[in-house]
Scaffold this active site. Structure first.
Site, PDB file in Angstrom:
ATOM      1  N   SER A  90       0.789  -1.231   0.000  1.00  0.00           N
ATOM      2  CA  SER A  90       0.000   0.000   0.000  1.00  0.00           C
ATOM      3  C   SER A  90       0.820   1.280   0.000  1.00  0.00           C
ATOM      4  CB  SER A  90      -0.957   0.011   1.191  1.00  0.00           C
ATOM      5  OG  SER A  90      -2.008  -0.904   0.971  1.00  0.00           O
ATOM      6  N   TYR A 188     -10.992   1.515   5.286  1.00  0.00           N
ATOM      7  CA  TYR A 188      -9.916   1.310   4.319  1.00  0.00           C
ATOM      8  C   TYR A 188     -10.429   0.546   3.100  1.00  0.00           C
ATOM      9  CZ  TYR A 188      -5.072   0.853   2.856  1.00  0.00           C
ATOM     10  OH  TYR A 188      -3.889   0.963   2.173  1.00  0.00           O
ATOM     11  N   SER A 189     -10.172   1.097   1.922  1.00  0.00           N
ATOM     12  CA  SER A 189     -10.703   0.500   0.694  1.00  0.00           C
ATOM     13  C   SER A 189      -9.672   0.515  -0.414  1.00  0.00           C
ATOM     14  CB  SER A 189     -11.958   1.255   0.233  1.00  0.00           C
ATOM     15  OG  SER A 189     -12.423   0.737  -1.002  1.00  0.00           O
ATOM     16  N   ASN A 190      -9.180  -0.662  -0.760  1.00  0.00           N
ATOM     17  CA  ASN A 190      -8.313  -0.775  -1.925  1.00  0.00           C
ATOM     18  C   ASN A 190      -9.055  -0.406  -3.203  1.00  0.00           C
ATOM     19  OD1 ASN A 190      -5.623  -2.045  -1.005  1.00  0.00           O
ATOM     20  ND2 ASN A 190      -7.149  -3.279   0.047  1.00  0.00           N
ATOM     21  N   ARG A 313      -0.071   8.728   5.869  1.00  0.00           N
ATOM     22  CA  ARG A 313      -0.431   8.611   7.274  1.00  0.00           C
ATOM     23  C   ARG A 313       0.731   9.082   8.130  1.00  0.00           C
ATOM     24  NH1 ARG A 313       0.918   4.577  10.760  1.00  0.00           N
ATOM     25  NH2 ARG A 313       2.012   2.708  10.015  1.00  0.00           N
ATOM     26  N   GLY A 328       2.718  -0.908   4.024  1.00  0.00           N
ATOM     27  CA  GLY A 328       2.068  -1.722   3.004  1.00  0.00           C
ATOM     28  C   GLY A 328       2.157  -3.199   3.305  1.00  0.00           C
TER      29      GLY A 328
END
Length: 373
Positions: A90, A188-190, A313, A328
């Site tokens: 990520s 949280y959304s990929n 973040r 990630g």
């Protein structure tokens, strides 16, 4: 992809006998670093608490220290390459977000543009979901991962070389109920980043991967960083990554180094190195890639009290110095990369989990040590 590890640790508790090195190998490159022993111990704590191999690069006040621990391949004594490549998961999102904000700066799109403007009919409530909400995970668009088999199921292994299109994964996601009203909650959304990748393509006529290459990778000379698309290999020196997979009545670690990264796409396909990620984070946080007002937007949390802004973040340290970056989870690889705002200190850690336990606490302690000394 992000934070899959805790799920997999639980799934892997039934692991059959696995060859884990009885003593971690360690080596380090160091330039005038008086605390290299403490940093090396912190890295060894990671491999003692749930990783096969780990590597780190710390930059402090112009000095660079690199360290490794564990092994690069299960069942061997092969040393982890100090400048090896790994799947960055990520952290890819921070690159995508930077490109989106550069396009905002150039006037090609706006943070409050609706998804419907660029991708008509693709997502429900697209006329109420903004680019900003996709970036900060408050869009309410569900994560497509919930629709897919995940380790340790054998079905996941069967799909490891399958090519997924972004639209195919998005369509799977929107069959699920929204996580909230647009802008309502952090979830949280990929999928949100797959949508951003498609918006970049629509705006520029080029793929998000090409835009990252021409806007970030090439100008910053990130020679170890690539977006592999559908290529399953990690080229150059690298650690091997493993996942727990159920085989009959046993769950075993299976070599998952090679896999089709289209499963992760704009949400996590990138391959990189510790040096490249440190360079990128320093350039981003230091204002080389975005004007100050957009960097401030990037550092603005999507929800009150949150610590995730627009693809970035942040967290505190015990010495009171905040750090900015991302982490990630690319299934068989995990990575963390952070920089102080003044660019004087950067740290990137990467590891291949072995799913005996959760290395997060050891990683957080090492991040703190690298920043605070």
């Amino acid at each position: 992809m992000k934070r899959m590890h805790r799920v997999l640790v639980t799934a892997a508790t039934a692991l059959a006998v696995v060859a884990v090195p009885s003593a971690a190998l360690a080596s380090a490159e160091q330039t005038d670093r008086p605390d290299r022993g403490g940093l090396q111990k912190g890295l060894d704590d990671i491999t003692a608490n749930g990783a096969l191999g780990a590597l780190i690069e710390v930059q402090r006040d112009g000095h660079v220290w690199r360290g490794v621990s564990g092994v690069a391949e299960l069942g061997t004594t092969r040393e982890v390459p100090a400048q090896g490549r790994f799947r960055a998961g990520s952290i890819t999102k921070t690159f995508v977000a930077t490109v989106v904000l550069q396009l905002v700066d150039e006037g090609w799109l706006h943070l409050d543009d609706k998804v419907e403007k660029w991708l008509p009919g693709v997502v429900p409530a697209g006329d109420r979901i903004t680019v900003r909400q996709l970036l900060n995970h408050t869009s309410g668009v569900p994560d497509y991962r919930r629709t897919l088999p995940m380790p340790p199921t054998p079905e996941f292994e069967a799909d490891r070389f399958r090519t997924w299109s972004a639209m195919e994964l998005i369509q799977r996601a929107v069959t699920q109920p929204a996580t909230s009203e647009p802008g309502g909650e952090y979830a949280y959304s990929n999928t949100g980043y797959l949508l951003l990748g498609e918006i970049v393509h629509k705006v520029t006529g080029r793929s998000y991967a090409r835009e990252i290459e021409r806007r970030i990778i090439e100008p910053l000379w990130l020679q170890g960083t690539s977006l592999p698309g559908t290529s399953s290999r990690i080229r150059g020196p690298h650690l091997k990554g493993y996942l727990p997979v159920r085989q009959g009545n046993e769950t075993r670690l299976v070599d998952f180094t090679e896999m089709n990264p289209s499963l992760m796409g704009a949400g996590g396909e990138m391959i990189s190195t510790t040096a490249d990620l440190n360079r990128f984070m320093a350039a981003l946080v230091g204002g080389r890639l975005l004007p100050s007002h957009l960097l401030d937007e990037m550092k603005t949390a999507g929800v009150e009290g949150g610590r995730y802004g627009l693809g970035l973040r942040w967290q505190d340290t015990t010495c009171g110095i905040p750090v900015y970056g991302n982490d990630g989870d690319a299934l068989a690889y995990q990575a963390w990369s952070f920089s102080t705002q003044d660019r004087r200190r950067q740290v990137t850690i990467a590891l291949t989990p072995d799913f005996r336990g959760d290395p997060d606490d050891a990683v957080e302690a090492l991040l703190d040590k690298a920043i605070c000394g």
